[in-house]
Design an enzyme around this catalytic site. Structure first.
Site, PDB file in Angstrom:
ATOM      1  N   CYS A   1      17.580  -7.822  52.726  1.00 22.85           N
ATOM      2  CA  CYS A   1      17.255  -7.723  51.454  1.00 22.85           C
ATOM      3  C   CYS A   1      18.720  -8.108  50.522  1.00 22.85           C
ATOM      4  CB  CYS A   1      16.706  -6.566  50.869  1.00 22.85           C
ATOM      5  SG  CYS A   1      16.258  -6.268  49.231  1.00 22.85           S
TER       6      CYS A   1
ATOM      7  N   CYS B   1      11.754   0.977  49.756  1.00 19.59           N
ATOM      8  CA  CYS B   1      12.993   0.968  48.902  1.00 19.59           C
ATOM      9  C   CYS B   1      13.518   2.110  48.402  1.00 19.59           C
ATOM     10  CB  CYS B   1      12.784  -0.179  47.683  1.00 19.59           C
ATOM     11  SG  CYS B   1      14.093  -0.411  46.843  1.00 19.59           S
TER      12      CYS B   1
ATOM     13  N   GLN C   1      13.266  -0.972  30.049  1.00 20.93           N
ATOM     14  CA  GLN C   1      14.433  -0.779  30.743  1.00 20.93           C
ATOM     15  C   GLN C   1      13.845  -0.064  32.144  1.00 20.93           C
ATOM     16  OE1 GLN C   1      17.389  -1.886  30.475  1.00 20.93           O
ATOM     17  NE2 GLN C   1      17.362  -2.404  28.189  1.00 20.93           N
TER      18      GLN C   1
ATOM     19  N   ASP D   1      20.220  -7.643  21.515  1.00 23.24           N
ATOM     20  CA  ASP D   1      20.050  -7.367  22.879  1.00 23.24           C
ATOM     21  C   ASP D   1      19.554  -8.654  23.566  1.00 23.24           C
ATOM     22  OD1 ASP D   1      19.713  -6.005  25.614  1.00 23.24           O
ATOM     23  OD2 ASP D   1      18.320  -4.393  24.673  1.00 23.24           O
TER      24      ASP D   1
ATOM     25  N   CYS E   1      23.828  -7.141  29.316  1.00 20.54           N
ATOM     26  CA  CYS E   1      23.698  -6.892  30.696  1.00 20.54           C
ATOM     27  C   CYS E   1      24.519  -7.666  31.692  1.00 20.54           C
ATOM     28  CB  CYS E   1      22.316  -6.425  31.196  1.00 20.54           C
ATOM     29  SG  CYS E   1      21.321  -8.610  31.046  1.00 20.54           S
TER      30      CYS E   1
END
Length: 404
Positions: A96, A181, A237, A333, A360
């Site tokens: 992955c 996961c 988020q 943002d 980010c």
């Protein structure tokens, strides 16, 4: 001196000592190129699943034919003290591609990200650093509550041509069939992974407060002391602590004047706009600019009690020049690519005295800070957060003040 190797290194096994961490979830090494013996620096190898200072054997996975290639460390000959056993058996070479740092202690992950942030800003935002009132050496990537595992509440699964869901391999469209996961709350993803979906599609999964995973569902979320009911596909988020963390930073840094005007660009459902609305009060004005109609509908419903706040549907970079009234304070943002030259220029022309900029991607942040410096703004504060443990990603916030 040629920088192009005479042969393709793909599948070649290399042995070398790993160099520093680089932006993108890998480290950098230099390996002698027999085709260019005059170049004593060696050829650049971007290697994953390694740590600075380690001695590794690595297999070349991708050779674009230029001055660099990419490799996976498949054997560690001399390990770093920061190395640990990955929590996920699918996280290694050939598996992955979602996690970059499962082989690293959480504290060392944050140190690596701090190094990347400082390097990117030093290299890309030198002009902003000259004007800054903060020292980069004082900025660190901060830990968020909740620990390094089980934090992810939203995940997009890829579906292979047989309808089996999974996660994509690194830099590939190949779908890795996984059983779970560890970044998702324990066991929540397993029932979804047992299902079958339309081949060659993608599936959005949301984990609610009850710990159950829902396919394509929006659900109830909380932030800044408020509650939102999200439609399927509306952005929120993925780290449960990040919404309140960003709201707190904006609350501390925006300092929107009572009765003033504030803009929230790329504002989503208005999370940060709601903080600005509290600051300007009922006699002020907050404009939340967002392109997604579902986000606007969800935000308008959740913030219906804030008469001073209104939504503007459109692309922020196109709306800046025509928004009225002009702002005292702006929160931005943007997507991962950042604001860019035209948007920074347009925003600076509207003359806000303060801009709180959320990013980010540290490279995009560096480029935008340099542009703001050229437009007459200085960096008055900078913080970064480990909002994506086990990956190379981070969230950063800078506050900029007009210099005149």
């Amino acid at each position: 001196m040629s920088t192009t190797p005479a042969t393709d290194w793909t599948d070649r096994m290399l042995e070398f000592t790993v160099g520093p961490v680089a932006h993108g979830g890998h480290c950098v090494a230099r390996v002698a190129d027999e085709a260019s013996p005059a170049d004593d620096r060696g050829r650049v190898v971007f290697v994953r699943h390694a740590l600075p200072g380690e001695r590794v054997r690595a297999v070349v996975t991708d050779d674009p034919g230029g001055a660099f290639c990419r490799a996976d460390a498949v054997a560690v000959l001399e390990a770093s003290p920061d190395r640990v056993e990955p929590a996920c058996s699918w996280a290694g070479p050939g598996g992955c591609g979602g996690c970059d740092f499962q082989h690293v202690t959480p504290a060392a992950q944050r140190s690596l990200k701090t190094a990347v942030l400082r390097e990117q800003l030093t290299r890309l935002a030198a002009s902003a650093a000259e004007l800054a009132t903060v020292r980069l050496d004082d900025v660190v990537v901060e830990e968020l509550p909740g620990g390094p595992l089980g934090w992810r509440t939203r995940v997009r699964l890829a579906v292979d041509d047989a309808g089996v869901p999974g996660l994509r391999a690194h830099r590939s469209h190949d779908v890795c069939e996984i059983g779970d996961c560890p970044l998702v709350p324990g066991g929540a993803l397993e029932p979804v992974l047992e299902q079958r979906f339309r081949p060659d599609s993608e599936v959005d999964v949301t984990v609610g407060a009850d710990g159950a995973a829902r396919v394509g569902a929006g659900g109830t979320v909380h932030g800044a002391g408020r509650t939102w009911e999200l439609s399927s596909g509306t952005f929120w988020q993925v780290h449960p602590a990040l919404a309140d963390t960003l709201a707190d930073v904006v609350r501390d840094w925006a300092d929107a004047p009572r009765g003033g005007v504030a803009w929230d660009l790329y504002g989503g459902v208005g999370l940060l706009g709601s903080v600005l609305a509290d600051q300007v009060g009922p006699d002020g004005t907050v404009l939340v600019v967002e392109s997604s109609s579902s986000a606007i509908a969800d935000g308008a419903s959740a913030l219906a009690d804030l008469g001073q706040l209104s939504f503007v549907q459109g692309r922020a970079e196109r709306e800046i020049a025509r928004l009225e009234p002009a702002p005292d304070v702006v929160v931005t943002d943007p997507p991962r690519t950042g604001l860019g030259k035209a948007t920074v220029r347009a925003l600076a022309a509207r003359g806000p005295r303060r801009i709180v900029h959320v990013a980010c991607d540290p490279a995009a942040l560096g480029r935008d800070l340099a542009l703001f410096a050229g437009a007459g703004y200085r960096v008055a504060g900078l913080r970064a957060f480990d909002a994506f443990p086990m990956t190379h990603h981070m969230e950063a916030v800078a506050v900029l003040e007009r210099t005149d």
